[in-house]
Enzyme design. Structure first.
Site, PDB file in Angstrom:
ATOM      1  CB  SER A 163      -0.836   0.123   1.155  1.00 26.32           C
ATOM      2  OG  SER A 163      -1.741   1.128   1.277  1.00 26.32           O
ATOM      3  CG  HIS A 195      -4.031  -0.956  -2.528  1.00 29.65           C
ATOM      4  ND1 HIS A 195      -4.966  -1.799  -2.934  1.00 29.65           N
ATOM      5  CD2 HIS A 195      -4.770  -0.245  -1.427  1.00 29.65           C
ATOM      6  CE1 HIS A 195      -6.302  -1.216  -2.258  1.00 29.65           C
ATOM      7  NE2 HIS A 195      -6.122  -0.174  -1.452  1.00 29.65           N
ATOM      8  CG  ASP A 236      -5.850   3.313  -0.224  1.00 30.10           C
ATOM      9  OD1 ASP A 236      -6.693   2.593  -0.796  1.00 30.10           O
ATOM     10  OD2 ASP A 236      -4.871   2.901   0.541  1.00 30.10           O
ATOM     11  CG  MET A 274      -8.595   8.468   0.086  1.00 28.44           C
ATOM     12  SD  MET A 274      -7.659   8.335   1.846  1.00 28.44           S
ATOM     13  CE  MET A 274      -6.451   7.797   1.524  1.00 28.44           C
ATOM     14  CG  HIS A 328      -9.716   1.217  -2.706  1.00 25.96           C
ATOM     15  ND1 HIS A 328      -9.519   1.010  -1.158  1.00 25.96           N
ATOM     16  CD2 HIS A 328     -11.041   1.406  -2.671  1.00 25.96           C
ATOM     17  CE1 HIS A 328     -10.523   1.328  -0.524  1.00 25.96           C
ATOM     18  NE2 HIS A 328     -11.460   1.195  -1.342  1.00 25.96           N
ATOM     19  CG  MET A 373     -11.527   4.780  -0.469  1.00 25.97           C
ATOM     20  SD  MET A 373     -10.541   4.453   1.143  1.00 25.97           S
ATOM     21  CE  MET A 373      -8.828   4.599   0.306  1.00 25.97           C
ATOM     22  CG  MET A 398     -12.724  -1.164   3.119  1.00 25.88           C
ATOM     23  SD  MET A 398     -10.911  -0.902   2.485  1.00 25.88           S
ATOM     24  CE  MET A 398     -10.474   0.193   3.600  1.00 25.88           C
ATOM     25  N   GLY A 437      -9.850   5.578   4.888  1.00 29.09           N
ATOM     26  CA  GLY A 437      -9.376   6.929   4.674  1.00 29.09           C
ATOM     27  C   GLY A 437      -8.062   7.285   5.484  1.00 29.09           C
ATOM     28  CG  PHE A 438      -7.084   8.597   8.219  1.00 23.55           C
ATOM     29  CD1 PHE A 438      -6.158   9.930   8.015  1.00 23.55           C
ATOM     30  CD2 PHE A 438      -8.502   9.042   8.491  1.00 23.55           C
ATOM     31  CE1 PHE A 438      -6.708  11.068   7.930  1.00 23.55           C
ATOM     32  CE2 PHE A 438      -8.997  10.146   8.170  1.00 23.55           C
ATOM     33  CZ  PHE A 438      -8.026  11.378   8.072  1.00 23.55           C
ATOM     34  N   GLY A 439      -4.379   5.221   7.233  1.00 30.62           N
ATOM     35  CA  GLY A 439      -3.532   4.096   7.429  1.00 30.62           C
ATOM     36  C   GLY A 439      -3.386   4.094   9.004  1.00 30.62           C
ATOM     37  N   GLY A 440      -2.745   2.710   9.239  1.00 30.64           N
ATOM     38  CA  GLY A 440      -2.452   2.562  10.792  1.00 30.64           C
ATOM     39  C   GLY A 440      -3.364   2.262  11.774  1.00 30.64           C
ATOM     40  CG  ASP A 443      -6.612  -1.572   2.465  1.00 27.12           C
ATOM     41  OD1 ASP A 443      -5.708  -1.742   3.458  1.00 27.12           O
ATOM     42  OD2 ASP A 443      -6.675  -0.810   1.864  1.00 27.12           O
ATOM     43  N   GLY A 444      -6.393  -3.124   5.820  1.00 21.52           N
ATOM     44  CA  GLY A 444      -6.371  -2.429   7.053  1.00 21.52           C
ATOM     45  C   GLY A 444      -6.139  -3.030   8.315  1.00 21.52           C
ATOM     46  N   GLY A 445      -5.143  -2.696   8.457  1.00 24.21           N
ATOM     47  CA  GLY A 445      -4.459  -3.402   9.944  1.00 24.21           C
ATOM     48  C   GLY A 445      -3.875  -4.608   9.812  1.00 24.21           C
ATOM     49  N   GLY A 455       0.344  -2.187   4.612  1.00 21.03           N
ATOM     50  CA  GLY A 455       0.940  -0.803   4.417  1.00 21.03           C
ATOM     51  C   GLY A 455       1.727  -0.517   5.497  1.00 21.03           C
TER      52      GLY A 455
END
Length: 223
Positions: free
Chosen positions: A7, A32, A34, A36, A65, A67, A136, A141-144, A170-172, A192
């Site tokens: 990511s 990947h 993103d 936004m 992706h 968004m 998701m 909208g945000f990483g981490g 995707d995510g965490g 990511g």
């Protein structure tokens, strides 16, 4: 074997070319990206120019992706820029089937994503039109952010509905939750923060591959 989508949101943008080549050398399978708009999600990031620049730097597939609201306005621009996969959100389109058809006709694989609060079963009527389902595991909208455990159930549900295309999460995602996602039926892990902040990225990718030794048959792992 699970495919790794690195990511770009977590990359060092001041040294993006170096980061791209490092991810390639480490053994990642795709990138990947993103996109936004600050409306559908509370952040703004990336556009066709970045996709075009990356297409010139890498031979790996670009997984874009969107968004954004009314993503059908941008389909041709991103595919012309080099997107190989183009994913829209179920929540942002008025006519999903027509949007997916437009993506395929423009030359990319068509993906659909749903936010954590959206029931994954809303995609059941469209499964034959979808090349990639992006689940998701955080609010987009945000990483981490921290991984949401109920993502596993969504992956299982869409597989149980008979879907045989790509399932991406995707995510965490990290080494702790990766095996469970694979066992649930995921094919592509968007990574990511855990990947880009690893002290030894080569060792991290080797660990991912070691954890996910299931064969990858014709690009689709079917449980």
């Amino acid at each position: 074997m699970i495919q790794i989508a690195a990511s770009i949101l977590a990359a060092d943008v001041m040294h993006l070319s170096r980061e791209v080549h490092l991810m390639e050398d480490a053994g990642c399978d795709m990138f990947h990206i993103d996109v936004m708009d600050g409306i559908f999600v509370p952040n703004i990031a990336h556009g066709p120019s970045l996709v075009s620049a990356m297409k010139r730097k890498t031979s790996l597939p670009l997984d874009v992706h969107l968004m954004v609201m009314r993503p059908e306005r941008y389909i041709n621009r991103f595919i012309d820029a080099g997107a190989d996969f183009l994913t829209v959100h179920f929540e942002t389109v008025a006519d999903l089937r027509a949007t997916l058809k437009k993506i395929r006709e423009a030359g990319a694989s068509a993906g659909v994503s749903v936010k954590p609060g959206t029931d994954i079963r809303v995609l059941n009527p469209f499964l034959d039109d979808i090349d990639l389902v992006l689940v998701m595991a955080v609010e987009p909208g945000f990483g981490g952010q921290e991984f949401m455990v109920d993502t596993l159930g969504k992956v299982q549900t869409i597989r149980a509905a008979g879907y045989t295309g790509f399932i991406e999460a995707d995510g965490g995602i990290n080494l702790d939750n990766l095996p469970a996602l694979m066992n649930a039926g995921m094919d592509i892990a968007v990574m990511g923060t855990s990947l880009f902040e690893a002290k030894d990225k080569f060792a991290f990718v080797r660990q991912v591959h070691a954890l996910t030794r299931a064969p990858f048959m014709d690009g689709v792992q079917v449980p």
